[in-house]
Write an enzyme that holds these catalytic residues in place. Structure first.
Site, PDB file in Angstrom:
ATOM      1  N   GLY A   1      64.131 -34.117  51.118  1.00  0.00           N
ATOM      2  CA  GLY A   1      63.401 -35.171  51.814  1.00  0.00           C
ATOM      3  C   GLY A   1      64.091 -36.514  51.794  1.00  0.00           C
ATOM      4  O   GLY A   1      63.438 -37.548  51.997  1.00  0.00           O
TER       5      GLY A   1
ATOM      6  N   SER B   1      59.685 -31.802  45.483  1.00  0.00           N
ATOM      7  CA  SER B   1      59.380 -32.551  44.265  1.00  0.00           C
ATOM      8  C   SER B   1      57.887 -32.616  43.996  1.00  0.00           C
ATOM      9  O   SER B   1      57.458 -32.779  42.862  1.00  0.00           O
ATOM     10  CB  SER B   1      59.927 -33.973  44.377  1.00  0.00           C
ATOM     11  OG  SER B   1      59.200 -34.700  45.351  1.00  0.00           O
TER      12      SER B   1
ATOM     13  N   CYS C   1      62.986 -41.469  36.776  1.00  0.00           N
ATOM     14  CA  CYS C   1      62.177 -40.310  36.417  1.00  0.00           C
ATOM     15  C   CYS C   1      62.087 -40.109  34.911  1.00  0.00           C
ATOM     16  O   CYS C   1      61.120 -39.531  34.416  1.00  0.00           O
ATOM     17  CB  CYS C   1      62.723 -39.049  37.096  1.00  0.00           C
ATOM     18  SG  CYS C   1      64.395 -38.584  36.609  1.00  0.00           S
TER      19      CYS C   1
ATOM     20  N   CYS D   1      72.683 -38.178  39.687  1.00  0.00           N
ATOM     21  CA  CYS D   1      71.811 -37.015  39.851  1.00  0.00           C
ATOM     22  C   CYS D   1      72.091 -36.323  41.178  1.00  0.00           C
ATOM     23  O   CYS D   1      72.185 -35.092  41.245  1.00  0.00           O
ATOM     24  CB  CYS D   1      70.351 -37.441  39.759  1.00  0.00           C
ATOM     25  SG  CYS D   1      69.177 -36.069  39.874  1.00  0.00           S
TER      26      CYS D   1
ATOM     27  N   GLY E   1      56.290 -34.783  46.174  1.00  0.00           N
ATOM     28  CA  GLY E   1      56.030 -35.993  46.943  1.00  0.00           C
ATOM     29  C   GLY E   1      55.935 -35.692  48.425  1.00  0.00           C
ATOM     30  O   GLY E   1      56.227 -34.579  48.882  1.00  0.00           O
ATOM     31  N   VAL E   2      55.543 -36.680  49.212  1.00  0.00           N
ATOM     32  CA  VAL E   2      55.291 -36.463  50.633  1.00  0.00           C
ATOM     33  C   VAL E   2      56.582 -36.225  51.409  1.00  0.00           C
ATOM     34  O   VAL E   2      56.604 -35.434  52.369  1.00  0.00           O
ATOM     35  CB  VAL E   2      54.485 -37.638  51.224  1.00  0.00           C
ATOM     36  CG1 VAL E   2      55.284 -38.939  51.178  1.00  0.00           C
ATOM     37  CG2 VAL E   2      54.031 -37.334  52.647  1.00  0.00           C
ATOM     38  N   ASP E   3      57.680 -36.869  51.038  1.00  0.00           N
ATOM     39  CA  ASP E   3      58.917 -36.749  51.810  1.00  0.00           C
ATOM     40  C   ASP E   3      59.471 -35.324  51.774  1.00  0.00           C
ATOM     41  O   ASP E   3      59.790 -34.737  52.812  1.00  0.00           O
ATOM     42  CB  ASP E   3      59.969 -37.730  51.299  1.00  0.00           C
ATOM     43  CG  ASP E   3      59.592 -39.178  51.537  1.00  0.00           C
ATOM     44  OD1 ASP E   3      58.884 -39.450  52.537  1.00  0.00           O
ATOM     45  OD2 ASP E   3      59.982 -40.039  50.733  1.00  0.00           O
TER      46      ASP E   3
END
Length: 349
Positions: A118, A8, A191, A94, A10-12
């Protein structure tokens, strides 16, 4: 294995992709554009961050525009549910239809053995059964929003973050690998509603539908611009002009979009002991008759007896729950193991 890692930005998802590669898998990254038509970010994070992550990990990155499918499968349902007086969870839909529906199917068609994300959850097998468990780091556990995807889809998914013990651990792993997203804040908004103004978004999409705010006896105590701006259990933002006779706070206890009414009452009017839910998804060979039931993403589960029928289940709670709204997901657990998921259609005392 050949693994398609959803990134995405993001960190995960970044760390999950790195862990999959370091586990010896042949990894290709994919960034899903989901809510671009609505100007959103959140779950569909920036492609630029995803590119930087892929470069840091050392993998190819593809970009798939699934915004049309997301609109059809998630946003259209989301709006229809609110218009009908229900409270949907778009992250559940989703995951069910896009991230573990379209993504898994397309990955399989392209010859990938698994999809990696993630999410904070644990998936494994027990004989022929697919087992979905809570993440080791319970505060971030996402098994509740993943359960609707069902065992067949989750059989093709890897959750490398399932065993981590804290978000700090994930950020440290990202920093150690030189990822620019190591300190990136978590996204907390939908989102497709990046400014967090859900009521404003619904009003713009569904249009004004004014009506009355009433007590259970029909006494009018206020007015509203649309029942879709409220949910069961809500207390704030009611704009009621006069206090209750007993001076106690009022809560939303029912919604009637046909009569355009928001019904309010005392907190005890929110108590329910029976839940009816439809289209159950089972993670067991045979329907369970008793489990712990959770009705919101981070709510405490409560013991319950489950009575299956042909297309629904009746959930009889050992103790009352408050603020249970039709449209929400009900997920059953045996300790930390998911045993069922279904969508709430009605409640009773």
């Amino acid at each position: 294995m050949r693994v398609l890692a959803a990134i995405s930005g993001g960190v995960d998802s970044a760390v999950a992709a790195a862990l999959a590669l370091e586990a010896g898998h042949d990894v290709v990254g994919v960034h899903l554009v989901l809510a671009s038509a609505a100007g959103g970010s959140g779950c569909a994070d920036s492609a630029a961050d995803a590119e930087q992550v892929a470069a840091a990990v050392g993998i190819e990155l593809q970009v798939w525009d699934l915004s049309a499918q997301f609109t059809q499968l998630v946003m259209t349902d989301f709006l229809a549910q609110y218009a009908a007086g229900r409270t949907p969870n778009p992250c559940v839909r989703c995951n069910e239809h896009v991230k573990f529906g379209l993504l898994v199917a397309q990955a399989q068609a392209l010859g990938f053995d698994a999809v990696c994300t993630g999410h904070y959850a644990q998936v494994s097998t027990d004989g022929d059964q697919v087992v979905l468990r809570r993440a080791a780091y319970v505060p971030k556990d996402q098994s509740y929003v993943l359960a609707a995807a069902g065992p067949a889809r989750l059989a093709r998914v890897l959750f490398p973050l399932g065993a981590v013990t804290s978000k700090d651990e994930v950020r440290a792993m990202a920093a150690a690998r030189g990822m620019v997203v190591a300190d990136k804040p978590d996204s907390l908004d939908l989102c497709f509603v990046p400014d967090g103004d859900l009521r404003g978004f619904l009003r713009a999409q569904l249009g004004p539908a004014p009506g009355e705010i009433v007590e259970a006896d029909g006494t009018v105590v206020g007015h509203h611009e649309g029942t879709y701006g409220f949910t069961i259990g809500q207390r704030r933002g009611l704009s009621i002009g006069r206090p209750a006779p007993d001076g106690r706070p009022r809560y939303v206890v029912a919604l009637d979009p046909i009569l355009h009414q928001v019904v309010v009452g005392p907190v005890e009017a929110l108590d329910v002991t029976t839940i009816t839910a439809t289209t159950p998804v089972w993670f067991t060979d045979a329907p369970v008759t008793r489990c712990l039931v959770q009705v919101r993403a981070h709510a405490d589960p409560v013991p319950a007896v489950v009575t299956p029928t042909a297309t629904t289940i009746e959930i009889h709670l050992d103790e009352p729950l408050r603020g249970v709204a039709p449209g929400q997901s009900a997920v059953g657990y045996d300790a930390d193991r998911v045993v069922l998921q279904a969508t709430i259609t009605s409640t009773a005392v």
